[in-house]
Design a protein around this motif. Structure first.
Motif, PDB file in Angstrom:
ATOM      1  N   ILE A 151       0.842  -1.199   0.000  1.00 61.22           N
ATOM      2  CA  ILE A 151       0.000   0.000   0.000  1.00 61.22           C
ATOM      3  C   ILE A 151       0.879   1.252   0.000  1.00 61.22           C
ATOM      4  CG2 ILE A 151      -1.784   1.285   1.228  1.00 61.22           C
ATOM      5  CD1 ILE A 151      -2.768  -1.316   2.379  1.00 61.22           C
ATOM      6  N   GLY A 152       0.524   2.223  -0.828  1.00 62.82           N
ATOM      7  CA  GLY A 152       1.239   3.488  -0.869  1.00 62.82           C
ATOM      8  C   GLY A 152       0.291   4.671  -0.843  1.00 62.82           C
ATOM      9  N   LEU A 153       0.794   5.822  -0.405  1.00 62.01           N
ATOM     10  CA  LEU A 153      -0.030   7.026  -0.285  1.00 62.01           C
ATOM     11  C   LEU A 153       0.800   8.256  -0.606  1.00 62.01           C
ATOM     12  CD1 LEU A 153      -2.578   8.651   0.795  1.00 62.01           C
ATOM     13  CD2 LEU A 153      -1.433   8.607   3.018  1.00 62.01           C
ATOM     14  N   TYR A 194      -6.690  27.229  -3.550  1.00 63.80           N
ATOM     15  CA  TYR A 194      -6.286  26.074  -2.752  1.00 63.80           C
ATOM     16  C   TYR A 194      -6.309  24.823  -3.633  1.00 63.80           C
ATOM     17  CZ  TYR A 194      -7.642  29.263   1.016  1.00 63.80           C
ATOM     18  OH  TYR A 194      -7.780  30.349   1.839  1.00 63.80           O
ATOM     19  N   ASN A 195      -5.308  23.973  -3.482  1.00 62.34           N
ATOM     20  CA  ASN A 195      -5.275  22.674  -4.163  1.00 62.34           C
ATOM     21  C   ASN A 195      -4.998  21.572  -3.152  1.00 62.34           C
ATOM     22  OD1 ASN A 195      -4.036  24.749  -6.309  1.00 62.34           O
ATOM     23  ND2 ASN A 195      -5.012  23.097  -7.429  1.00 62.34           N
ATOM     24  N   LEU A 196      -5.770  20.503  -3.220  1.00 60.54           N
ATOM     25  CA  LEU A 196      -5.539  19.307  -2.409  1.00 60.54           C
ATOM     26  C   LEU A 196      -5.594  18.093  -3.332  1.00 60.54           C
ATOM     27  CD1 LEU A 196      -7.697  19.965   0.797  1.00 60.54           C
ATOM     28  CD2 LEU A 196      -5.200  19.930   0.671  1.00 60.54           C
ATOM     29  N   ASN A 197      -4.617  17.207  -3.226  1.00 60.88           N
ATOM     30  CA  ASN A 197      -4.577  16.009  -4.063  1.00 60.88           C
ATOM     31  C   ASN A 197      -4.053  14.835  -3.259  1.00 60.88           C
ATOM     32  OD1 ASN A 197      -5.024  17.142  -7.020  1.00 60.88           O
ATOM     33  ND2 ASN A 197      -3.559  18.520  -6.033  1.00 60.88           N
ATOM     34  N   THR A 198      -4.614  13.679  -3.520  1.00 62.92           N
ATOM     35  CA  THR A 198      -4.118  12.466  -2.879  1.00 62.92           C
ATOM     36  C   THR A 198      -4.198  11.300  -3.851  1.00 62.92           C
ATOM     37  OG1 THR A 198      -4.295  11.061  -0.918  1.00 62.92           O
ATOM     38  CG2 THR A 198      -6.352  11.742  -1.920  1.00 62.92           C
ATOM     39  N   LYS A 199      -3.295  10.356  -3.689  1.00 64.48           N
ATOM     40  CA  LYS A 199      -3.293   9.134  -4.491  1.00 64.48           C
ATOM     41  C   LYS A 199      -2.999   7.959  -3.575  1.00 64.48           C
ATOM     42  CE  LYS A 199      -1.576   9.037  -8.646  1.00 64.48           C
ATOM     43  NZ  LYS A 199      -0.618   9.065  -9.785  1.00 64.48           N
ATOM     44  N   ILE A 200      -3.824   6.930  -3.657  1.00 63.19           N
ATOM     45  CA  ILE A 200      -3.642   5.713  -2.878  1.00 63.19           C
ATOM     46  C   ILE A 200      -3.393   4.570  -3.854  1.00 63.19           C
ATOM     47  CG2 ILE A 200      -4.687   4.131  -1.206  1.00 63.19           C
ATOM     48  CD1 ILE A 200      -6.532   6.475  -0.396  1.00 63.19           C
ATOM     49  N   SER A 201      -2.307   3.858  -3.655  1.00 63.31           N
ATOM     50  CA  SER A 201      -1.983   2.733  -4.527  1.00 63.31           C
ATOM     51  C   SER A 201      -2.013   1.433  -3.731  1.00 63.31           C
ATOM     52  CB  SER A 201      -0.601   2.922  -5.162  1.00 63.31           C
ATOM     53  OG  SER A 201       0.412   2.940  -4.178  1.00 63.31           O
ATOM     54  N   PHE A 202      -2.446   0.380  -4.399  1.00 63.24           N
ATOM     55  CA  PHE A 202      -2.545  -0.932  -3.759  1.00 63.24           C
ATOM     56  C   PHE A 202      -2.174  -2.001  -4.773  1.00 63.24           C
ATOM     57  CE2 PHE A 202      -5.307  -4.674  -2.710  1.00 63.24           C
ATOM     58  CZ  PHE A 202      -4.542  -5.114  -1.634  1.00 63.24           C
ATOM     59  N   SER A 203      -1.182  -2.801  -4.441  1.00 67.72           N
ATOM     60  CA  SER A 203      -0.732  -3.872  -5.328  1.00 67.72           C
ATOM     61  C   SER A 203      -0.753  -5.191  -4.565  1.00 67.72           C
ATOM     62  CB  SER A 203       0.684  -3.586  -5.841  1.00 67.72           C
ATOM     63  OG  SER A 203       0.726  -2.364  -6.544  1.00 67.72           O
ATOM     64  N   LYS A 225      -0.442  -8.091  -5.627  1.00 65.54           N
ATOM     65  CA  LYS A 225       0.663  -8.898  -6.115  1.00 65.54           C
ATOM     66  C   LYS A 225       1.392  -8.113  -7.184  1.00 65.54           C
ATOM     67  CE  LYS A 225      -2.454 -11.532  -9.163  1.00 65.54           C
ATOM     68  NZ  LYS A 225      -2.865 -12.892  -9.555  1.00 65.54           N
ATOM     69  N   GLU A 226       2.562  -8.589  -7.561  1.00 64.27           N
ATOM     70  CA  GLU A 226       3.427  -7.824  -8.447  1.00 64.27           C
ATOM     71  C   GLU A 226       2.811  -7.553  -9.812  1.00 64.27           C
ATOM     72  OE1 GLU A 226       7.224  -9.584  -8.785  1.00 64.27           O
ATOM     73  OE2 GLU A 226       7.787  -9.261  -6.692  1.00 64.27           O
ATOM     74  N   SER A 227       1.876  -8.354 -10.234  1.00 63.32           N
ATOM     75  CA  SER A 227       1.296  -8.201 -11.568  1.00 63.32           C
ATOM     76  C   SER A 227      -0.006  -7.403 -11.578  1.00 63.32           C
ATOM     77  CB  SER A 227       1.039  -9.576 -12.180  1.00 63.32           C
ATOM     78  OG  SER A 227       0.144 -10.322 -11.371  1.00 63.32           O
ATOM     79  N   PHE A 228      -0.426  -6.905 -10.430  1.00 61.41           N
ATOM     80  CA  PHE A 228      -1.726  -6.227 -10.340  1.00 61.41           C
ATOM     81  C   PHE A 228      -1.553  -4.917  -9.587  1.00 61.41           C
ATOM     82  CE2 PHE A 228      -6.395  -6.517  -8.816  1.00 61.41           C
ATOM     83  CZ  PHE A 228      -6.812  -5.799  -9.919  1.00 61.41           C
ATOM     84  N   TYR A 229      -1.860  -3.795 -10.280  1.00 54.56           N
ATOM     85  CA  TYR A 229      -1.659  -2.470  -9.702  1.00 54.56           C
ATOM     86  C   TYR A 229      -2.993  -1.715  -9.699  1.00 54.56           C
ATOM     87  CZ  TYR A 229       3.077  -3.710 -11.199  1.00 54.56           C
ATOM     88  OH  TYR A 229       4.261  -4.361 -11.418  1.00 54.56           O
ATOM     89  N   ASN A 230      -3.261  -1.009  -8.605  1.00 57.48           N
ATOM     90  CA  ASN A 230      -4.498  -0.233  -8.479  1.00 57.48           C
ATOM     91  C   ASN A 230      -4.182   1.130  -7.896  1.00 57.48           C
ATOM     92  OD1 ASN A 230      -6.712  -2.535  -8.855  1.00 57.48           O
ATOM     93  ND2 ASN A 230      -5.123  -3.344  -7.509  1.00 57.48           N
ATOM     94  N   ASP A 231      -4.773   2.172  -8.472  1.00 59.39           N
ATOM     95  CA  ASP A 231      -4.602   3.539  -7.975  1.00 59.39           C
ATOM     96  C   ASP A 231      -5.960   4.196  -7.804  1.00 59.39           C
ATOM     97  OD1 ASP A 231      -1.823   3.591  -7.899  1.00 59.39           O
ATOM     98  OD2 ASP A 231      -1.659   4.193  -9.997  1.00 59.39           O
ATOM     99  N   LEU A 232      -6.103   4.963  -6.735  1.00 60.97           N
ATOM    100  CA  LEU A 232      -7.266   5.823  -6.526  1.00 60.97           C
ATOM    101  C   LEU A 232      -6.756   7.238  -6.321  1.00 60.97           C
ATOM    102  CD1 LEU A 232     -10.271   6.465  -5.907  1.00 60.97           C
ATOM    103  CD2 LEU A 232      -9.776   5.883  -3.520  1.00 60.97           C
ATOM    104  N   SER A 233      -7.215   8.170  -7.159  1.00 64.78           N
ATOM    105  CA  SER A 233      -6.768   9.564  -7.075  1.00 64.78           C
ATOM    106  C   SER A 233      -7.956  10.468  -6.786  1.00 64.78           C
ATOM    107  CB  SER A 233      -6.109  10.003  -8.388  1.00 64.78           C
ATOM    108  OG  SER A 233      -4.998   9.196  -8.694  1.00 64.78           O
ATOM    109  N   ALA A 244     -10.555   9.462  -9.773  1.00 58.40           N
ATOM    110  CA  ALA A 244     -10.139   8.553 -10.846  1.00 58.40           C
ATOM    111  C   ALA A 244      -9.611   7.271 -10.229  1.00 58.40           C
ATOM    112  CB  ALA A 244      -9.072   9.201 -11.724  1.00 58.40           C
ATOM    113  N   THR A 245      -9.894   6.153 -10.886  1.00 55.16           N
ATOM    114  CA  THR A 245      -9.324   4.874 -10.492  1.00 55.16           C
ATOM    115  C   THR A 245      -8.645   4.256 -11.709  1.00 55.16           C
ATOM    116  OG1 THR A 245     -11.333   3.606 -11.008  1.00 55.16           O
ATOM    117  CG2 THR A 245     -11.138   4.512  -8.785  1.00 55.16           C
ATOM    118  N   SER A 246      -7.548   3.581 -11.454  1.00 56.66           N
ATOM    119  CA  SER A 246      -6.799   2.908 -12.514  1.00 56.66           C
ATOM    120  C   SER A 246      -6.451   1.509 -12.037  1.00 56.66           C
ATOM    121  CB  SER A 246      -5.521   3.689 -12.840  1.00 56.66           C
ATOM    122  OG  SER A 246      -4.728   2.998 -13.776  1.00 56.66           O
ATOM    123  N   HIS A 247      -6.674   0.528 -12.916  1.00 50.86           N
ATOM    124  CA  HIS A 247      -6.413  -0.871 -12.577  1.00 50.86           C
ATOM    125  C   HIS A 247      -5.612  -1.496 -13.727  1.00 50.86           C
ATOM    126  CE1 HIS A 247      -9.589  -0.238  -9.582  1.00 50.86           C
ATOM    127  NE2 HIS A 247     -10.241   0.364 -10.571  1.00 50.86           N
TER     128      HIS A 247
END
Length: 731
Positions: free
Chosen positions: A260-262, A292-301, A303-311, A348-351
């Protein structure tokens, strides 16, 4: 009591005796020369050092254990090295750093929607890195683009938009991580609203990108790539204060634990604005602004072959200025206070799934909502006029990349989108359109050093039916030093909802503007370019591009008639313009010597309205830009000196001047800027910036801001251990 003191003293001495000192020398891997001013830091601690003029460094009082040593010097490859300190005493770590190639080793994705090294991408792509942004002190996207070749940042009623090779901002597609940015309230995206606090790089592809990205990409694509979490824990912040009561604090937090990353970033921007001509009652310059600007991104993998991002993203903006209007019937000037509020919400979500070494699949979802409010008040604080506009879009996309062989890569995908506009200034107050597409691109390498990249896109628009947009890109690299790229593509832009259904009745000022309705046709373009590139690794890069863009069915509002009520005219959006922009770009980047980088660019542009055989307004024929970056490692200090020259340009054509015969030209404009920075301690950097050194301003033609001064501080409050995928250092 004495026993306790003696025991404490013994323990203290024992602790001291167990400490370690880390020493070493940093040298150039190629020449063996010592490198001063290298930043050596220990991840997750406050310990660090800078190498001395002879390349040596010392970090004292380290307890036994495992450490990750991070090393960084501008112009050299960043890296890290894990060490283990077990026995007390002195440990030695000698490191040889290799020079970083000049920008060509960067990975880019925008041109082909697949990852390529910049030197290998078949389509000419230009990159503005995080280091480039820091060198000039840029805080927003418009500031980062302003010094880039072939890009002109315009300051108009829409805000700060980017013109590429003479094609105006409304025909340049702006993306964030591949998703459309909305908010074209007055025709183009205001790039001043987009903060750089969470941006890793900006990729620019000039010429039509309609084959891969659809409508609005006639002039090119600017893709703003945000940072992904790569550190176990880090926090960076900056704060600056300057002329016109400018106050800009910002921060970026980054954390990663296992799968998990943030990232989380924020920015506040405030300016009192300025008025360059106080002899007039209205504001001649920049509005007072708070943003004002606020941004966040949460990543979840998982396993090594599967990547997910929520922005997630949010922007709020408030502007204030003074307006004046001459009312002909009463022969009187009225003065108003204008206010504007803008809000943008993004999700946005990316898979991404790597099914095999040859196949990669990606699906994304994106939604964006933008609301704009404008109000005008008399000096008696009575609202005289107002408007409220809401812009929204939802997008879903699917893409698959498959390597059929080492010589053949297939990229295919589909997009479906729904966009809407709600406004008091459109017929029916609310309109919505849907559109979808299928695209196919083949990257084929028939023989060594030659790449063929054909592509085609079929798009179905709710209002305008079917459109086919093909493209062909060729790349030939007969040697490591020389590359030739050619592009031919077709672009289009569907009329916006505003252009279709707009109605702006400003009878108080004597005019009204109508949308074009169903009789409007999509704009079209044929784009061609040929680029030759010579590189000398880290020592230099030269690039020469010839380009031509043929544009037809361009939409603009046209004077239809005069009436007693609308004595300034009745206007209507129509397909009235056929145009051509063509010319050449030259760009050179040279490493003069260690610590001195020089870049220079020049664009020659011919921009013509082929309908009435006139020159397009606001397009200078000659534009030159330069940048000098100096870094003195022994002082831990650097300097960037950069500037821009714009040739004179047509400002008002003969049809719009009072006598309907003469033309008005804007004069030449030269802007010079300076940014000084110095690192003190290991995690603190101070800087001082002067913009428009010569104070070259002209309120009539939008030549601003005037000379301004800014002081700032950057802090790297803590920097945790890497994610385990660190670069090895040459030693």
């Amino acid at each position: 009591m004495k026993t306790k003191i003696v025991l404490f003293y013994v323990l203290f001495l024992f602790g001291i005796s167990r400490a370690n000192d880390l020493t070493g020398t940093i040298t150039d891997a190629q020449t063996g020369a010592p490198l001063p001013g290298v930043h050596i830091s220990i991840a997750g601690t406050k310990y660090g050092a800078a190498s001395e003029p002879d390349g040596s460094f010392t970090i004292k009082n380290l307890t036994p254990g495992e450490y990750l040593i991070n090393i960084h010097l501008i112009g050299y490859k960043k890296g890290s090295r894990k060490i283990t300190l077990s026995e007390p005493g002195e440990a030695t770590l000698n490191i040889a750093l290799s020079e970083a190639p000049w920008e060509l080793d960067k990975v880019v994705v925008t041109a082909t929607r697949t990852p390529h090294l910049l030197k290998d991408v078949p389509v000419t792509t230009e990159v503005i890195t995080k280091e480039d942004m820091a060198a000039t002190g840029a805080l927003t996207v418009d500031q980062a683009l302003d010094s880039h070749v072939g890009v002109t940042v315009d300051n108009d009623l829409s805000g700060k938009g980017a013109t590429i090779r003479g094609i105006d901002p409304s025909r340049v597609l702006i993306l964030i991580d591949g998703h459309r940015v909305i908010g074209q309230v007055r025709g183009s995206i205001d790039l001043g609203q987009i903060s750089l606090s969470n941006v890793d790089r900006i990729e620019i592809v000039k010429g039509s990108g309609s084959t891969l990205y659809g409508s609005d990409a006639m002039g090119g694509v600017i893709n703003i790539i945000t940072s992904k979490p790569t550190q176990s824990q880090s926090l960076e912040s900056s704060i600056e204060y300057g002329s016109f009561k400018t106050f800009d604090p910002e921060f970026q937090f980054e954390a990663k634990r296992s799968k998990i990353g943030l990232t989380f970033s924020g920015k506040h921007e405030e300016s009192a604005g300025f008025d360059l001509d106080k002899s007039t009652p209205h504001t001649n310059g920049l509005e007072a602004t708070k943003r004002y600007n606020l941004n966040t991104k949460i990543s979840f993998s998982p396993k090594e072959s599967f990547y997910n991002d929520l922005s997630l993203g949010y922007m709020h903006e408030r502007k204030q200025w003074i307006e004046s209007e001459w009312f002909e019937p009463l022969q009187k000037t009225f003065i108003y206070d204008d206010y504007e509020w803008n809000n943008r919400y993004d999700i946005a979500t990316s898979h991404k799934y790597v099914a095999s070494p040859k196949t990669e699949i990606e699906a994304t979802l994106h939604g964006s909502y933008y609301d704009h409010q404008w109000s005008k008040y008399t000096r008696a604080n009575i609202e005289d006029d107002s408007s409220l506009t809401t812009d929204f879009i939802t997008e879903a996309s699917f893409q698959a990349n498959h390597a059929i062989s080492k010589k053949l890569i297939l990229t295919s995908g589909a997009d479906i989108s729904s966009a809407g506009l709600k406004s008091t200034q459109i017929v029916g107050t609310r309109r919505k359109v849907s559109f979808g597409d299928l695209y196919l691109q083949t990257e084929y390498i028939p023989f060594k050093d030659f790449t063929v990249l054909p592509g085609i896109r079929w798009e179905r628009h709710q209002t305008y039916g079917n459109h086919i947009n093909p493209s062909l890109n060729l790349k030939w690299s007969p040697s490591e030093r020389f590359t030739l790229r050619g592009t031919a593509s077709r672009g289009f832009r569907a009329p916006s909802i505003k252009e279709l259904y707009f109605i702006f009745d400003h009878s108080a000022a004597g005019y009204i503007v109508y949308g074009g309705g169903g009789v409007l046709n999509p704009e079209k373009s044929n784009n061609y370019s040929l680029t030759s590139e010579i590189n000398y690794g880290r020592r230099g890069l030269h690039r020469l591009t010839f380009f031509r863009n043929d544009l037809s069915n361009l939409i603009d509002f046209n004077l239809v008639e005069f009436t007693p009520t609308y004595w300034r005219g009745v206007y209507k959006y129509q397909n009235i313009v056929k145009a051509r922009t063509q010319g050449l770009e030259w760009e050179s980047k040279v490493k003069v010597c260690t610590g001195w980088d020089l870049s220079f660019s020049y664009m020659f542009l011919l921009a013509k309205n082929l309908t009435d055989h006139t020159v397009l307004i606001n397009r200078p024929r000659n534009t030159a830009k330069f940048s000098n970056t100096f870094y003195v490692p022994s002082w831990n200090a650097g300097l960037t000196f950069w500037g821009t020259y714009h040739d004179h340009k047509l400002w008002t054509s003969e049809g719009d001047t009072p006598d309907r015969v003469s033309k008005i030209y804007a004069p030449k404009w030269i802007v010079l800027n300076l940014n000084l920075y110095k690192r003190v301690f290991n995690h603190v950097e101070g800087y001082f910036r002067v913009e428009n050194l010569a104070n070259s301003v002209n309120a009539t033609y939008g030549y601003w801001p005037p000379r301004s001064y800014t002081v700032g501080l950057r802090l790297n409050l803590f920097n945790g251990a890497g994610s385990g995928q660190s670069n090895k250092i040459d030693q």
